[in-house]
Design a protein around this motif. Structure first.
Motif, PDB file in Angstrom:
ATOM      1  N   ALA A 150       0.828  -1.211   0.000  1.00  0.00           N
ATOM      2  CA  ALA A 150       0.000   0.000   0.000  1.00  0.00           C
ATOM      3  C   ALA A 150       0.861   1.260   0.000  1.00  0.00           C
ATOM      4  O   ALA A 150       0.475   2.283  -0.574  1.00  0.00           O
ATOM      5  N   ASP A 151       2.024   1.194   0.650  1.00  0.00           N
ATOM      6  CA  ASP A 151       2.913   2.357   0.753  1.00  0.00           C
ATOM      7  C   ASP A 151       3.885   2.471  -0.420  1.00  0.00           C
ATOM      8  O   ASP A 151       4.563   3.485  -0.574  1.00  0.00           O
ATOM      9  N   LYS A 152       3.975   1.433  -1.229  1.00  0.00           N
ATOM     10  CA  LYS A 152       4.999   1.357  -2.273  1.00  0.00           C
ATOM     11  C   LYS A 152       4.796   2.447  -3.326  1.00  0.00           C
ATOM     12  O   LYS A 152       3.693   2.632  -3.851  1.00  0.00           O
ATOM     13  N   ALA A 153       5.867   3.144  -3.639  1.00  0.00           N
ATOM     14  CA  ALA A 153       5.778   4.233  -4.617  1.00  0.00           C
ATOM     15  C   ALA A 153       5.953   3.709  -6.048  1.00  0.00           C
ATOM     16  O   ALA A 153       5.216   4.102  -6.959  1.00  0.00           O
ATOM     17  N   ARG A 160      -0.373  -1.791  -9.378  1.00  0.00           N
ATOM     18  CA  ARG A 160      -1.237  -0.630  -9.620  1.00  0.00           C
ATOM     19  C   ARG A 160      -2.664  -1.088  -9.923  1.00  0.00           C
ATOM     20  O   ARG A 160      -3.638  -0.492  -9.448  1.00  0.00           O
ATOM     21  N   PHE A 161      -2.787  -2.154 -10.689  1.00  0.00           N
ATOM     22  CA  PHE A 161      -4.096  -2.718 -11.029  1.00  0.00           C
ATOM     23  C   PHE A 161      -4.832  -3.185  -9.771  1.00  0.00           C
ATOM     24  O   PHE A 161      -6.005  -2.876  -9.576  1.00  0.00           O
ATOM     25  N   LEU A 162      -4.135  -3.909  -8.902  1.00  0.00           N
ATOM     26  CA  LEU A 162      -4.771  -4.440  -7.693  1.00  0.00           C
ATOM     27  C   LEU A 162      -5.179  -3.338  -6.720  1.00  0.00           C
ATOM     28  O   LEU A 162      -6.239  -3.399  -6.100  1.00  0.00           O
TER      29      LEU A 162
END
Length: 307
Positions: A150-153, A160-162
């Motif tokens: 969730a925090d991943k940039a 991104r799709f999920l």
């Protein structure tokens, strides 16, 4: 035989369509290498719609024929499922989009990747299944992995799709973690998690009457009875309302006071006892469950979790 004959004789206007049909039939017969071979070598020209359909069959065949899911397969799934009809709510989830993601989730479960399994099930509108995994199966390290996503940039196309429009954002995951710690009586650790949640998260959403009827018993409101001072010998005390963060703040405060002031400890512990007695839903995570906790418990061994 009919499809193979058509492809051999070429008395057809769209060979790519028939190849896709052949790939799908091989997939249904569990001949995954042949399904993938037919789907990945389409005749030209081919429409974009058929290309995506063939890619999805190829993805499902590769998924069935492998023990591990690599990044290429994930990203191909994201392309194949793009623009497919998505379910609007649970029980509207019988289409290709949801069933494909549920199949992916099962493979992630077999690999022990609960974070992505939860996200796949939630994206598929298998809401109860996602909740069940979050509650009964996910450990704190699993939830840490979910929080990291969730925090991943620099997310991959599949990530991104999920996570696009996912309810599993940073605030919700921290709430789940804090709730689990709270239930395990790890109050300081629970408070540390809940304190990281954005303040606006605790503000109840304004709902229309129809929505209120759907979320029965108003269980998705964030406030509940929260009374640490109620004493049967002093019935004039008033009932109060608080949210989960405020409840844990009070619990931690009373515990620290009891531990640092031994002479008055009994008073503080009595307040704590009142607090727990008067707050039956102190560990209830409404946005996680969106309904009855007891109702969700019965699904732990049901499809799609019965692998």
């Amino acid at each position: 035989n009919l499809v193979n004959k058509a492809l051999t004789e070429r008395k057809i206007t769209d060979p790519a369509l028939w190849q896709t049909a052949s790939a799908y039939l091989h997939y249904l017969r569990q001949n995954y290498p042949e399904a993938s071979k037919m789907a990945s070598n389409l005749a030209q020209p081919s429409t974009e719609l058929i290309k995506k359909q063939a890619l999805l069959i190829d993805c499902l065949a590769r998924l069935a024929n492998t023990k591990t899911i690599d990044q290429q397969l994930e990203n191909d799934f994201a392309i194949a499922l793009q623009n497919k009809k998505q379910p609007q709510y649970e029980y509207d989830n019988y289409g290709v989009f949801s069933r494909s993601l549920t199949t992916l989730a099962q493979k992630y479960l077999q690999q022990g990747n609960l974070a992505k399994a939860i996200l796949c099930l939630d994206k598929a509108a298998e809401t109860t299944a996602a909740n069940t995994l979050s509650e009964f199966s996910a450990s704190q390290p699993d939830l840490d992995a979910l929080l990291q996503l969730a925090d991943k940039a620099d997310r991959t196309p599949f990530e991104r799709f999920l996570l696009s429009d996912s309810r599993f954002d940073r605030n919700l995951i921290l709430d789940i973690q804090g709730t689990k710690l709270l239930r395990n009586q790890q109050y300081d650790a629970a408070l540390a998690k809940l304190n990281q949640i954005a303040p606006e998260y605790w503000i109840p959403e304004q709902k229309t009457p129809d929505e209120e009827a759907y979320y029965y018993d108003n269980f998705d409101t964030f406030t509940f009875t929260c009374n640490f001072d109620n004493n049967p010998t002093q019935p004039d005390t008033t009932q109060k309302q608080c949210n989960k963060l405020q409840f844990v703040q009070k619990v931690v405060s009373l515990l620290h006071q009891a531990q640092s002031n031994k002479n008055q400890a009994a008073t503080y512990y009595y307040q704590l006892a009142n607090g727990f007695f008067n707050t039956p839903f102190w560990g209830y995570n409404a946005r996680l469950w969106q309904g009855s906790l007891v109702g969700s418990m019965g699904t732990a061994g049901s499809y799609p979790l019965n692998i």
